[in-house]
Design an enzyme around this catalytic site. Structure first.
Site, PDB file in Angstrom:
ATOM      1  N   LEU A 194       0.873  -1.221   0.062  1.00 25.58           N
ATOM      2  CA  LEU A 194       0.048   0.119   0.055  1.00 25.58           C
ATOM      3  C   LEU A 194       0.880   1.279  -0.013  1.00 25.58           C
ATOM      4  O   LEU A 194       0.456   2.356  -0.637  1.00 25.58           O
ATOM      5  CB  LEU A 194      -0.937   0.023   1.448  1.00 25.58           C
TER       6      LEU A 194
ATOM      7  N   ASP B 221      14.118   1.202  10.257  1.00 23.41           N
ATOM      8  CA  ASP B 221      13.802   0.156  10.634  1.00 23.41           C
ATOM      9  C   ASP B 221      12.990   0.245  12.076  1.00 23.41           C
ATOM     10  O   ASP B 221      13.578   0.472  13.154  1.00 23.41           O
ATOM     11  CB  ASP B 221      15.269  -0.848  10.977  1.00 23.41           C
TER      12      ASP B 221
ATOM     13  N   ASN C  34       2.466   3.914   7.619  1.00 23.49           N
ATOM     14  CA  ASN C  34       2.042   2.909   6.713  1.00 23.49           C
ATOM     15  C   ASN C  34       2.701   1.565   7.283  1.00 23.49           C
ATOM     16  O   ASN C  34       2.226   0.460   7.314  1.00 23.49           O
ATOM     17  CB  ASN C  34       2.035   2.956   5.612  1.00 23.49           C
TER      18      ASN C  34
ATOM     19  N   TYR D 288      -2.333  -9.130  15.944  1.00 18.92           N
ATOM     20  CA  TYR D 288      -2.320  -8.355  15.039  1.00 18.92           C
ATOM     21  C   TYR D 288      -3.443  -7.203  15.286  1.00 18.92           C
ATOM     22  O   TYR D 288      -3.278  -5.949  15.131  1.00 18.92           O
ATOM     23  CB  TYR D 288      -2.358  -8.910  13.519  1.00 18.92           C
TER      24      TYR D 288
ATOM     25  N   LYS E  76      -3.309  -3.034  15.988  1.00 15.76           N
ATOM     26  CA  LYS E  76      -4.172  -2.122  15.297  1.00 15.76           C
ATOM     27  C   LYS E  76      -5.212  -1.362  16.068  1.00 15.76           C
ATOM     28  O   LYS E  76      -5.348  -0.383  15.641  1.00 15.76           O
ATOM     29  CB  LYS E  76      -4.830  -3.058  13.899  1.00 15.76           C
TER      30      LYS E  76
END
Ligand SMILES: NC(=O)c1ccc[n+]([C@@H]2O[C@H](COP(=O)([O-])OP(=O)(O)OC[C@H]3O[C@@H](n4cnc5c(N)ncnc54)[C@H](OP(=O)(O)O)[C@@H]3O)[C@@H](O)[C@H]2O)c1
Length: 339
Positions: free
Chosen positions: A34, A85, A115, A211, A215
């Site tokens: 993306l 990183d 992102n 995950y 988020k």
């Protein structure tokens, strides 16, 4: 069902040229997926400068050449490739210092898109001692966001017509997590960091549980940072901070991990292309003050659900914010958390 309907039937659009042209846009994780497609769209729409944050310079240079070739951009100075990183706080600080120097030397920063992210499906820790997903998606993302906010504010200060934006990448997956750790009276971050608890939460919530937790934390962080932003005399935030969910997209996010086959099948059947999904990133950084502190899905401000909006969620968000900023202040005692 509403999620699948939106994914399949929303026609995503790009912002007008006027919203992007001449702007300086920083995108982390811009060498693929993306991030790369958002950079490509931005260059096509006339962005002045694109700063691609990448963890492997050769991959970044390859992506830059690819974007320049497909957009017909002959000016090689428009796309900058900088090393970052997010598994190393040191690297994030060096990247932030480079951005600071860029702005001190007369550059501007109009849009920052956080992102870079991972969907870590196996337990592993970074050299800083944090579970990879927590460090990359949450701690380093917050460290970078807070480090870039003064630069976005500076751009607005120097150019009152500027409308700087900070957008964090989230997901709709937070709606299906269990997140039992949130009721802990001890440190939620420390609990999440241990391998024992990782195993337990996978048993309770499944492969994508952790995950989804990271988020959700990105959405909480967005809301907290939005509250820190000063306002102008009309009551408008000087920097617009929002969270964007790009929808399920056909990137390498899952294939680079050992994801369950069913997820890969659903991805192959229903997910958006990254070219299409990346339009949501540029949409987020061109929205007005009504999007400040909000969650954008299918290019619209959307209710993120009670795990975000309930009174209990507000208490968890505040507790997590204290924990996150306390970790970050140990890393960078000068980090600004008031503006
Ligand atoms: N794809 C989806 O369905 C989906 C849905 C919701 C949200 N998102 C979010 O969208 C964002 C982009 O994901 P994507 O789908 O485009 O995934 P992707 O193709 O896997 O790209 C992820 C990018 O993040 C970079 N990255 C990973 N770890 C990093 C680190 N430690 N330091 C610096 N960069 C790092 C990767 O760099 P390398 O190539 O060097 O590894 C890559 O450029 C993520 O935040 C993800 O959570 C994606």
């Amino acid at each position: 069902m509403a999620g699948l309907h939106g994914l399949l039937f929303t026609k995503l659009t790009l912002p007008p040229v006027s919203a992007i042209e001449k702007k300086t846009i920083l995108i982390t994780g811009a060498n693929t997926g993306l991030g790369r497609e958002a950079a490509r769209h931005a260059l096509s729409l006339g962005a002045g400068t694109i700063i691609m944050g990448v963890r492997t310079l050769s991959k970044g240079e390859e992506a830059k050449a690819n974007i320049e070739a497909t957009t017909g951009c002959a000016d090689k100075s428009k796309v900058l490739v900088w090393l970052i990183d997010l598994e190393s706080f040191n690297s994030v600080q060096e990247f932030a210092a480079r951005a600071q120097k860029y702005v001190s030397d007369g550059g501007r920063l109009d849009m920052a898109i956080m992102n870079a992210g991972i969907a870590s499906l196996q337990y592993a820790t970074t050299s800083n001692g944090w579970e990879r997903g927590i460090q990359v998606n949450v701690l380093s993302t917050t460290l970078l966001s807070l480090s870039l906010l003064p630069l976005l504010l500076h751009t607005r200060d120097q150019d009152p017509s500027a409308r700087p934006h900070l957008a964090l990448l989230t997901s709709d997956i937070h709606k299906s997590i269990k997140f039992p750790e949130r009721s802990s009276s001890d440190s939620i971050l420390s609990l999440l960091n241990g391998q024992e608890q990782w195993k337990k939460s996978q048993d309770i919530g499944g492969a994508t549980e952790r995950y989804g937790v990271t988020k959700l934390m990105d959405l909480f962080v967005t809301m907290q940072i939005a509250e820190l932003v000063p306002h102008d005399s009309f009551g408008e935030p000087l920097v617009i901070v929002n969270a964007v969910a790009p929808g399920f997209c056909k990137s390498d996010l899952l294939t680079r991990e050992n994801a369950p086959w069913i997820l890969k099948l659903v991805q192959a059947l229903f997910a958006r292309t990254v070219e299409n999904g990346s339009k949501t990133l540029l949409h987020a950084v061109t929205q007005g003050a009504e999007s400040h502190g909000k969650w954008l899905e299918n290019q619209a401000i959307t209710d993120p659900g009670t795990i975000v909006t309930s009174d209990e969620a507000a208490a968890v968000r505040n507790k997590l914010w204290v924990e996150i900023t306390s970790v970050l202040r140990d890393i960078d005692p000068k980090l600004q958390t008031q503006f």
